[in-house]
Design a protein around this motif. Sequence first.
Motif, PDB file in Angstrom:
ATOM      1  N   GLU A 230     -30.101 -23.108 -68.069  1.00 49.60           N
ATOM      2  CA  GLU A 230     -28.979 -23.312 -67.147  1.00 49.60           C
ATOM      3  C   GLU A 230     -28.408 -24.728 -67.298  1.00 49.60           C
ATOM      4  OE1 GLU A 230     -30.398 -22.587 -63.218  1.00 49.60           O
ATOM      5  OE2 GLU A 230     -31.158 -20.588 -63.702  1.00 49.60           O
ATOM      6  N   LEU A 231     -29.307 -25.707 -67.387  1.00 52.43           N
ATOM      7  CA  LEU A 231     -28.869 -27.088 -67.562  1.00 52.43           C
ATOM      8  C   LEU A 231     -28.200 -27.284 -68.916  1.00 52.43           C
ATOM      9  CD1 LEU A 231     -32.105 -28.751 -66.140  1.00 52.43           C
ATOM     10  CD2 LEU A 231     -29.907 -28.553 -64.952  1.00 52.43           C
ATOM     11  N   ARG A 232     -28.768 -26.660 -69.926  1.00 49.67           N
ATOM     12  CA  ARG A 232     -28.201 -26.764 -71.274  1.00 49.67           C
ATOM     13  C   ARG A 232     -26.793 -26.165 -71.329  1.00 49.67           C
ATOM     14  NH1 ARG A 232     -29.554 -26.270 -76.815  1.00 49.67           N
ATOM     15  NH2 ARG A 232     -27.499 -26.470 -77.816  1.00 49.67           N
ATOM     16  N   GLN A 233     -26.561 -25.091 -70.608  1.00 47.59           N
ATOM     17  CA  GLN A 233     -25.230 -24.485 -70.593  1.00 47.59           C
ATOM     18  C   GLN A 233     -24.176 -25.459 -70.077  1.00 47.59           C
ATOM     19  OE1 GLN A 233     -25.614 -20.862 -68.320  1.00 47.59           O
ATOM     20  NE2 GLN A 233     -26.822 -19.841 -69.907  1.00 47.59           N
ATOM     21  N   LYS A 234     -24.555 -26.293 -69.116  1.00 52.34           N
ATOM     22  CA  LYS A 234     -23.615 -27.293 -68.607  1.00 52.34           C
ATOM     23  C   LYS A 234     -23.332 -28.358 -69.661  1.00 52.34           C
ATOM     24  CE  LYS A 234     -24.510 -26.647 -63.684  1.00 52.34           C
ATOM     25  NZ  LYS A 234     -24.872 -27.267 -62.383  1.00 52.34           N
ATOM     26  N   ILE A 235     -24.348 -28.686 -70.452  1.00 54.23           N
ATOM     27  CA  ILE A 235     -24.152 -29.620 -71.554  1.00 54.23           C
ATOM     28  C   ILE A 235     -23.206 -29.018 -72.594  1.00 54.23           C
ATOM     29  CG2 ILE A 235     -25.296 -30.731 -73.517  1.00 54.23           C
ATOM     30  CD1 ILE A 235     -25.852 -32.172 -70.945  1.00 54.23           C
ATOM     31  N   ASP A 236     -23.449 -27.774 -72.967  1.00 54.95           N
ATOM     32  CA  ASP A 236     -22.633 -27.121 -73.980  1.00 54.95           C
ATOM     33  C   ASP A 236     -21.180 -26.960 -73.537  1.00 54.95           C
ATOM     34  OD1 ASP A 236     -24.795 -26.939 -75.675  1.00 54.95           O
ATOM     35  OD2 ASP A 236     -25.294 -24.875 -75.120  1.00 54.95           O
ATOM     36  N   ALA A 237     -20.965 -26.825 -72.226  1.00 56.89           N
ATOM     37  CA  ALA A 237     -19.602 -26.687 -71.720  1.00 56.89           C
ATOM     38  C   ALA A 237     -18.842 -28.013 -71.772  1.00 56.89           C
ATOM     39  CB  ALA A 237     -19.630 -26.161 -70.283  1.00 56.89           C
ATOM     40  N   ARG A 238     -19.572 -29.123 -71.830  1.00 54.86           N
ATOM     41  CA  ARG A 238     -18.929 -30.449 -71.804  1.00 54.86           C
ATOM     42  C   ARG A 238     -18.876 -31.117 -73.173  1.00 54.86           C
ATOM     43  NH1 ARG A 238     -17.616 -34.708 -72.865  1.00 54.86           N
ATOM     44  NH2 ARG A 238     -17.179 -36.558 -71.580  1.00 54.86           N
ATOM     45  N   PHE A 239     -19.884 -30.898 -74.020  1.00 49.82           N
ATOM     46  CA  PHE A 239     -19.997 -31.607 -75.289  1.00 49.82           C
ATOM     47  C   PHE A 239     -19.944 -30.641 -76.469  1.00 49.82           C
ATOM     48  CE2 PHE A 239     -22.441 -34.015 -72.140  1.00 49.82           C
ATOM     49  CZ  PHE A 239     -21.934 -35.303 -72.288  1.00 49.82           C
ATOM     50  N   GLU A 240     -19.463 -31.144 -77.585  1.00 49.69           N
ATOM     51  CA  GLU A 240     -19.562 -30.401 -78.836  1.00 49.69           C
ATOM     52  C   GLU A 240     -20.803 -30.882 -79.567  1.00 49.69           C
ATOM     53  OE1 GLU A 240     -17.122 -29.591 -83.015  1.00 49.69           O
ATOM     54  OE2 GLU A 240     -16.157 -30.663 -81.349  1.00 49.69           O
ATOM     55  N   LEU A 241     -21.720 -29.969 -79.836  1.00 49.38           N
ATOM     56  CA  LEU A 241     -22.994 -30.318 -80.444  1.00 49.38           C
ATOM     57  C   LEU A 241     -23.220 -29.503 -81.717  1.00 49.38           C
ATOM     58  CD1 LEU A 241     -25.206 -30.431 -77.234  1.00 49.38           C
ATOM     59  CD2 LEU A 241     -24.597 -32.390 -78.667  1.00 49.38           C
ATOM     60  N   HIS A 242     -23.981 -30.115 -82.640  1.00 52.07           N
ATOM     61  CA  HIS A 242     -24.302 -29.442 -83.894  1.00 52.07           C
ATOM     62  C   HIS A 242     -25.806 -29.537 -84.126  1.00 52.07           C
ATOM     63  CE1 HIS A 242     -20.000 -29.416 -84.720  1.00 52.07           C
ATOM     64  NE2 HIS A 242     -19.993 -30.698 -84.388  1.00 52.07           N
ATOM     65  N   PRO A 243     -26.450 -28.442 -84.554  1.00 52.12           N
ATOM     66  CA  PRO A 243     -27.892 -28.489 -84.835  1.00 52.12           C
ATOM     67  C   PRO A 243     -28.193 -29.509 -85.920  1.00 52.12           C
ATOM     68  CG  PRO A 243     -27.072 -26.229 -84.815  1.00 52.12           C
ATOM     69  CD  PRO A 243     -25.879 -27.107 -84.793  1.00 52.12           C
ATOM     70  N   ASN A 244     -29.306 -30.216 -85.763  1.00 52.34           N
ATOM     71  CA  ASN A 244     -29.709 -31.169 -86.776  1.00 52.34           C
ATOM     72  C   ASN A 244     -30.661 -30.480 -87.760  1.00 52.34           C
ATOM     73  OD1 ASN A 244     -31.461 -33.475 -87.956  1.00 52.34           O
ATOM     74  ND2 ASN A 244     -29.668 -34.482 -87.098  1.00 52.34           N
ATOM     75  N   PRO A 245     -30.346 -30.483 -89.041  1.00 56.69           N
ATOM     76  CA  PRO A 245     -31.167 -29.738 -90.010  1.00 56.69           C
ATOM     77  C   PRO A 245     -32.573 -30.296 -90.198  1.00 56.69           C
ATOM     78  CG  PRO A 245     -29.494 -31.071 -91.131  1.00 56.69           C
ATOM     79  CD  PRO A 245     -29.179 -31.121 -89.665  1.00 56.69           C
ATOM     80  N   SER A 246     -32.817 -31.529 -89.752  1.00 54.59           N
ATOM     81  CA  SER A 246     -34.130 -32.142 -89.982  1.00 54.59           C
ATOM     82  C   SER A 246     -35.244 -31.441 -89.219  1.00 54.59           C
ATOM     83  CB  SER A 246     -34.102 -33.621 -89.602  1.00 54.59           C
ATOM     84  OG  SER A 246     -33.943 -33.791 -88.202  1.00 54.59           O
ATOM     85  N   THR A 247     -34.903 -30.669 -88.185  1.00 51.91           N
ATOM     86  CA  THR A 247     -35.932 -29.982 -87.392  1.00 51.91           C
ATOM     87  C   THR A 247     -35.831 -28.464 -87.506  1.00 51.91           C
ATOM     88  OG1 THR A 247     -34.513 -30.092 -85.416  1.00 51.91           O
ATOM     89  CG2 THR A 247     -36.100 -31.883 -85.738  1.00 51.91           C
ATOM     90  N   LYS A 248     -35.107 -27.979 -88.508  1.00 51.34           N
ATOM     91  CA  LYS A 248     -34.923 -26.531 -88.658  1.00 51.34           C
ATOM     92  C   LYS A 248     -36.258 -25.808 -88.790  1.00 51.34           C
ATOM     93  CE  LYS A 248     -32.396 -23.094 -91.374  1.00 51.34           C
ATOM     94  NZ  LYS A 248     -31.464 -22.877 -92.518  1.00 51.34           N
ATOM     95  N   ASN A 249     -37.225 -26.430 -89.478  1.00 50.09           N
ATOM     96  CA  ASN A 249     -38.521 -25.779 -89.690  1.00 50.09           C
ATOM     97  C   ASN A 249     -39.364 -25.713 -88.426  1.00 50.09           C
ATOM     98  OD1 ASN A 249     -38.781 -28.676 -89.906  1.00 50.09           O
ATOM     99  ND2 ASN A 249     -40.880 -28.349 -90.596  1.00 50.09           N
ATOM    100  N   LEU A 250     -38.914 -26.386 -87.342  1.00 50.56           N
ATOM    101  CA  LEU A 250     -39.672 -26.381 -86.090  1.00 50.56           C
ATOM    102  C   LEU A 250     -39.057 -25.461 -85.036  1.00 50.56           C
ATOM    103  CD1 LEU A 250     -40.462 -30.202 -85.813  1.00 50.56           C
ATOM    104  CD2 LEU A 250     -42.004 -28.378 -86.551  1.00 50.56           C
ATOM    105  N   GLN A 251     -38.059 -24.692 -85.431  1.00 49.36           N
ATOM    106  CA  GLN A 251     -37.461 -23.758 -84.469  1.00 49.36           C
ATOM    107  C   GLN A 251     -38.490 -22.736 -83.993  1.00 49.36           C
ATOM    108  OE1 GLN A 251     -34.022 -22.179 -86.480  1.00 49.36           O
ATOM    109  NE2 GLN A 251     -32.741 -23.924 -85.919  1.00 49.36           N
ATOM    110  N   SER A 252     -39.504 -22.505 -84.822  1.00 51.05           N
ATOM    111  CA  SER A 252     -40.639 -21.672 -84.433  1.00 51.05           C
ATOM    112  C   SER A 252     -41.871 -22.202 -85.148  1.00 51.05           C
ATOM    113  CB  SER A 252     -40.400 -20.207 -84.811  1.00 51.05           C
ATOM    114  OG  SER A 252     -41.520 -19.402 -84.471  1.00 51.05           O
ATOM    115  N   TYR A 253     -42.878 -22.577 -84.389  1.00 53.55           N
ATOM    116  CA  TYR A 253     -44.109 -23.082 -84.989  1.00 53.55           C
ATOM    117  C   TYR A 253     -45.295 -22.571 -84.176  1.00 53.55           C
ATOM    118  CZ  TYR A 253     -43.943 -26.595 -81.238  1.00 53.55           C
ATOM    119  OH  TYR A 253     -43.899 -27.212 -80.010  1.00 53.55           O
ATOM    120  N   SER A 254     -46.479 -22.599 -84.789  1.00 48.88           N
ATOM    121  CA  SER A 254     -47.665 -22.092 -84.093  1.00 48.88           C
ATOM    122  C   SER A 254     -48.908 -22.762 -84.644  1.00 48.88           C
ATOM    123  CB  SER A 254     -47.774 -20.570 -84.242  1.00 48.88           C
ATOM    124  OG  SER A 254     -47.856 -20.206 -85.599  1.00 48.88           O
ATOM    125  N   ALA A 255     -49.974 -22.673 -83.865  1.00 43.13           N
ATOM    126  CA  ALA A 255     -51.256 -23.219 -84.296  1.00 43.13           C
ATOM    127  C   ALA A 255     -51.864 -22.332 -85.367  1.00 43.13           C
ATOM    128  CB  ALA A 255     -52.199 -23.335 -83.104  1.00 43.13           C
TER     129      ALA A 255
END
Length: 251
Positions: free
Chosen positions: A23-48
């Motif tokens: 919900e908080l993130r949606q308010k950010i997205d409504a106000r700012f233009e953001l782009h995913p940073n590729p440096s953390t793409k491999n961490l979009q899903s991780y596990s032990a």
Amino acid sequence: MTQEPTDLDNKAVFEQLWSLTNELRQKIDARFELHPNPSTKNLQSYSATTGGAHGSLNTFSGSEIDWLVHSWLREPKSGFCNMHLTIWLKSQLRVPHLAFAFATVPYLFFYMDYIPRSDLSVDLEYLDRYYEPMNKTYLGLLEDSRFKQYISKTLYIRQAQSHTSLCYTSPVTEETLAHLRTVAHEMMDRWLKWVDEAESVPDDERVALANRDLIVRRAIAERDPDNQIAVRLFGSELTDELVRSLWGGNR
């Protein structure tokens, strides 16, 4: 707590807290233009490698936001979860950064703060503008018997928090979760208004402010005493990568 299994299933609470960050993130997205940073793409899903701990870490940047982290991790067998939504502004604005952290340990834990970008002992205009509006909320939670203030044993973590930071534990109830949601949205709405009304930082001051921001962001990530929980769950190599990603060390 994270070392021994329990029969506590906090999945429903996790989903409520994660819903709040969205919900908080949606308010950010409504106000700012953001782009995913590729440096953390491999961490979009991780596990032990062993056990059921898993998580997701996503980072973003834009013309006004230098570094945004939106992440979660869970260890189902113990009921532990932790999630972050932190927004670090670029140096053309001197508005405080904004931080949200929610967790079950297995009781409710939360940290919400406007991270200072000036010396509040001498910059009284900055203190009055950005921290006086939070003082009533801070005092209200301090006097609310449902919530217990959490004071870190780590010196730097206490140093990095403002004097109106909301860092508390409480039982997990409908009332405490509802109050948390209300205060979190109030903080977000107030911060967005500050950003809209902010004056530009003079060009010759921006490099120093950006350097200060990076030092603070890195120190908070690296000195967080709860990194030891991640080491226990995910091992030191993955934990080091997660910590670097929190401050943007792999950009």
